[in-house]
Scaffold this motif. Structure first.
Motif, PDB file in Angstrom:
ATOM      1  N   LEU A  53     -10.529  67.852 -16.237  1.00  0.00           N
ATOM      2  CA  LEU A  53     -11.720  67.870 -17.084  1.00  0.00           C
ATOM      3  C   LEU A  53     -12.980  67.694 -16.241  1.00  0.00           C
ATOM      4  N   ALA A  54     -12.911  66.837 -15.222  1.00  0.00           N
ATOM      5  CA  ALA A  54     -14.076  66.626 -14.350  1.00  0.00           C
ATOM      6  C   ALA A  54     -14.474  67.922 -13.654  1.00  0.00           C
ATOM      7  N   ASP A  55     -13.488  68.721 -13.244  1.00  0.00           N
ATOM      8  CA  ASP A  55     -13.796  70.004 -12.600  1.00  0.00           C
ATOM      9  C   ASP A  55     -14.498  70.951 -13.575  1.00  0.00           C
ATOM     10  N   VAL A  56     -14.025  70.968 -14.815  1.00  0.00           N
ATOM     11  CA  VAL A  56     -14.652  71.828 -15.824  1.00  0.00           C
ATOM     12  C   VAL A  56     -16.107  71.401 -16.044  1.00  0.00           C
ATOM     13  N   ILE A  57     -16.339  70.098 -16.155  1.00  0.00           N
ATOM     14  CA  ILE A  57     -17.699  69.594 -16.378  1.00  0.00           C
ATOM     15  C   ILE A  57     -18.598  69.934 -15.197  1.00  0.00           C
ATOM     16  N   THR A  58     -18.100  69.727 -14.008  1.00  0.00           N
ATOM     17  CA  THR A  58     -18.899  70.017 -12.811  1.00  0.00           C
ATOM     18  C   THR A  58     -19.326  71.475 -12.780  1.00  0.00           C
ATOM     19  N   GLU A  59     -18.393  72.358 -13.108  1.00  0.00           N
ATOM     20  CA  GLU A  59     -18.715  73.787 -13.111  1.00  0.00           C
ATOM     21  C   GLU A  59     -19.816  74.096 -14.117  1.00  0.00           C
ATOM     22  N   ARG A  60     -19.773  73.472 -15.294  1.00  0.00           N
ATOM     23  CA  ARG A  60     -20.804  73.725 -16.312  1.00  0.00           C
ATOM     24  C   ARG A  60     -22.142  73.094 -15.927  1.00  0.00           C
ATOM     25  N   VAL A  61     -22.111  71.904 -15.344  1.00  0.00           N
ATOM     26  CA  VAL A  61     -23.364  71.242 -14.953  1.00  0.00           C
ATOM     27  C   VAL A  61     -24.015  71.980 -13.784  1.00  0.00           C
ATOM     28  N   ASP A  62     -23.187  72.589 -12.920  1.00  0.00           N
ATOM     29  CA  ASP A  62     -23.750  73.393 -11.826  1.00  0.00           C
ATOM     30  C   ASP A  62     -24.696  74.465 -12.362  1.00  0.00           C
ATOM     31  N   ARG A  63     -24.414  74.965 -13.548  1.00  0.00           N
ATOM     32  CA  ARG A  63     -25.222  76.035 -14.124  1.00  0.00           C
ATOM     33  C   ARG A  63     -26.619  75.567 -14.542  1.00  0.00           C
ATOM     34  N   LEU A  64     -26.826  74.251 -14.541  1.00  0.00           N
ATOM     35  CA  LEU A  64     -28.126  73.715 -14.948  1.00  0.00           C
ATOM     36  C   LEU A  64     -29.107  73.657 -13.786  1.00  0.00           C
ATOM     37  N   ASP A  65     -28.626  73.934 -12.568  1.00  0.00           N
ATOM     38  CA  ASP A  65     -29.512  73.855 -11.401  1.00  0.00           C
ATOM     39  C   ASP A  65     -30.706  74.800 -11.537  1.00  0.00           C
ATOM     40  N   GLY A  66     -30.461  75.995 -12.082  1.00  0.00           N
ATOM     41  CA  GLY A  66     -31.547  76.964 -12.207  1.00  0.00           C
ATOM     42  C   GLY A  66     -32.662  76.454 -13.100  1.00  0.00           C
ATOM     43  N   ALA A  67     -32.294  75.870 -14.245  1.00  0.00           N
ATOM     44  CA  ALA A  67     -33.304  75.317 -15.157  1.00  0.00           C
ATOM     45  C   ALA A  67     -34.056  74.172 -14.500  1.00  0.00           C
ATOM     46  N   ALA A  68     -33.331  73.346 -13.728  1.00  0.00           N
ATOM     47  CA  ALA A  68     -33.988  72.224 -13.053  1.00  0.00           C
ATOM     48  C   ALA A  68     -34.995  72.717 -12.019  1.00  0.00           C
ATOM     49  N   ARG A  69     -34.628  73.741 -11.257  1.00  0.00           N
ATOM     50  CA  ARG A  69     -35.533  74.256 -10.215  1.00  0.00           C
ATOM     51  C   ARG A  69     -36.753  74.944 -10.814  1.00  0.00           C
ATOM     52  N   SER A  70     -36.548  75.653 -11.917  1.00  0.00           N
ATOM     53  CA  SER A  70     -37.649  76.418 -12.503  1.00  0.00           C
ATOM     54  C   SER A  70     -38.513  75.589 -13.453  1.00  0.00           C
ATOM     55  N   GLY A  71     -38.039  74.412 -13.807  1.00  0.00           N
ATOM     56  CA  GLY A  71     -38.785  73.597 -14.764  1.00  0.00           C
ATOM     57  C   GLY A  71     -38.626  74.053 -16.199  1.00  0.00           C
ATOM     58  N   GLN A  72     -37.632  74.902 -16.438  1.00  0.00           N
ATOM     59  CA  GLN A  72     -37.390  75.397 -17.792  1.00  0.00           C
ATOM     60  C   GLN A  72     -36.644  74.337 -18.601  1.00  0.00           C
ATOM     61  N   PRO A  73     -37.120  74.002 -19.804  1.00  0.00           N
ATOM     62  CA  PRO A  73     -36.431  72.980 -20.599  1.00  0.00           C
ATOM     63  C   PRO A  73     -35.099  73.506 -21.120  1.00  0.00           C
ATOM     64  N   ILE A  74     -34.198  72.596 -21.392  1.00  0.00           N
ATOM     65  CA  ILE A  74     -32.913  72.956 -21.986  1.00  0.00           C
ATOM     66  C   ILE A  74     -32.834  72.390 -23.400  1.00  0.00           C
ATOM     67  N   ASP A  75     -32.082  73.062 -24.244  1.00  0.00           N
ATOM     68  CA  ASP A  75     -31.782  72.584 -25.589  1.00  0.00           C
ATOM     69  C   ASP A  75     -30.621  71.597 -25.455  1.00  0.00           C
ATOM     70  N   ALA A  76     -30.876  70.307 -25.742  1.00  0.00           N
ATOM     71  CA  ALA A  76     -29.869  69.269 -25.510  1.00  0.00           C
ATOM     72  C   ALA A  76     -28.588  69.541 -26.287  1.00  0.00           C
ATOM     73  N   ALA A  77     -28.713  69.865 -27.568  1.00  0.00           N
ATOM     74  CA  ALA A  77     -27.529  70.074 -28.398  1.00  0.00           C
ATOM     75  C   ALA A  77     -26.699  71.250 -27.883  1.00  0.00           C
TER      76      ALA A  77
END
Length: 427
Positions: free
Chosen positions: A99-123
């Motif tokens: 499960l930790a591997d699955v979560i890591t893979e999904r959280v990796d996808r948030l790097d782009g939003a973090a770098r660009s300053g684009q907000p994410i929809d929490a839900a």
């Protein structure tokens, strides 16, 4: 009061009554509100056979979830027996690293939003992570993530649309309500996804360790058996995704308004996890993180209201309950009673220090229900939620873009009515 906000209205009625049984006058629908922990224990455990999950209030959602895990009788017993081994603490713990591997893979996808300053929809973001985990657990390699996402979108539509009929149970089905057609379409989508997966699992004829394989082994391959597997899967999949998704969604506005709690939480994750990755060995050390999640569940329990129907007339707390009456158990209200919680509206994770928690009435806190119908997925919830929070906070410091207030939406599952947007600041 109920017109302004039904969820908080239940809590206010419970507060005014100091936990005594109250009969609500909601037009032709006059249910009894049960909030006192002793009364909740009576209905959910001590005399639970007199308060089955039947009646008009369940009619709409049973079109989605079916009549096995969500009701009573032999089908419920056999479904629970088949699923129980899949959700034991030992079984769930064995899946930590996967499960930790699955979560890591999904959280990796948030790097782009973090770098660009684009907000994410929490839900939406929390749902994406949880769906990936749940799809792997339930279907293994038999289903794509896209199927899991399609299922969850259909569940989400159905739960939102079905909430109106749930709180208006006396409206005849022949009287159309907003969302009826869309609800039916959502149920159709669920069937279009699930039945092919059942046929695929049966054709595999293996000893797969995923949930769908276990259910197929427990049910025969007839049309009735396939319908039972379908109902079992839908109910369990919804429960496994909804509680975790909504708890994680409520977490961010809580941390935004409770900076000391947030600082202590960040401190623990920095100390235990560092820069990651999160490992199964970290989970026992995330004690304060678990307390934070327990407190979120106290104030925002996913299954916030649980209807039951009295079979035989009896008294609860000196109040006569006639046979056929609806009894509403409201954890959202019980969790806010001043008689059982000090400063009940304050967010204080230290309520769940072991030495304090053991002194509390067992049914003063029941986010996973209780008695024979207690949710079998609570071990899974804590593993998924702890891993997700630790992974996100080892990488980012989420910041609220919109400050609320955020009010609970009175659907089948408790969720924020307003959209929650986050900026992700790299650690």
């Amino acid at each position: 009061m109920f017109a302004r906000g039904p969820v908080n209205a239940f809590a206010e009625v419970g507060r005014r009554a100091r936990g005594e049984v109250v009969r609500l006058d909601l037009g032709p629908f006059r249910p009894y509100l049960v909030t006192h922990p002793e009364h909740v224990q009576h209905v959910m455990r001590d005399n639970w056979t007199n308060y089955p999950r039947v009646g008009k209030v369940y009619g709409t959602m049973q079109r989605l979830s079916g009549t096995t895990l969500a009701t009573e009788g032999p089908d419920w017993e056999s479904a629970r027996k088949a699923l129980q081994p899949m959700f034991t603490a030992r079984r769930v713990t064995s899946l930590n690293d996967e499960l930790a591997d699955v979560i890591t893979e999904r959280v990796d996808r948030l790097d782009g939003a973090a770098r660009s300053g684009q907000p994410i929809d929490a839900a939406k973001t929390m749902a994406d992570i949880v769906i990936a985990m749940t799809t792997r657990l339930f279907f293994g390699e038999k289903s794509s993530l896209e199927n899991g996402e399609r299922l969850t979108r259909a569940f989400d539509r159905a739960v939102k649309l079905g909430g109106l009929r749930t709180i208006m149970p006396l409206v005849p089905d022949s009287v159309p309500l907003p969302g009826d057609r869309a609800f039916a379409n959502a149920v159709k989508t669920v069937d279009e996804v699930v039945y092919p997966l059942i046929r695929k699992a049966r054709a595999a004829s293996d000893d797969g360790h995923d949930v769908i394989s276990a259910l197929c082994r427990a049910r025969d391959g007839s049309e009735v058996g396939d319908r039972q597997v379908r109902d079992d899967l839908v109910t369990a999949f919804m429960a496994a995704t909804d509680t975790t998704t909504q708890t994680l969604t409520w977490l961010w506005p809580v941390l935004h308004t409770h900076l000391r709690v947030a600082a202590r939480l960040y401190d623990e994750i920095d100390r235990v996890v560092g820069t990651g990755p999160v490992l199964s060995s970290h989970i026992p050390e995330l004690r304060y993180t678990k307390m934070v999640l327990q407190e979120v569940l106290r104030l925002y329990p996913s299954g916030w209201i649980l209807p039951r129907t009295a079979v035989v007339s009896e008294d609860i707390g000196g109040v006569p309950i006639d046979a056929g009456s609806t009894v509403l158990i409201c954890s959202y209200a019980t969790h806010r009673l001043e008689e059982f919680w000090d400063r009940p509206l304050d967010f204080d994770p230290e309520r769940f220090l072991p030495e304090i928690d053991t002194r509390r009435h067992r049914y003063a806190y029941f986010p996973f229900g209780g008695g024979p119908h207690q949710c079998i997925g609570q071990h899974l919830f804590y593993i998924e939620a702890l891993l997700t929070v630790a992974t996100i906070l080892s990488r980012f410091r989420p910041r609220m873009r919109n400050s609320g207030p955020f009010t609970p939406f009175p659907g089948v599952v408790l969720r924020p009515k307003q959209k929650i947007e986050l900026d992700l600041v790299p650690v």
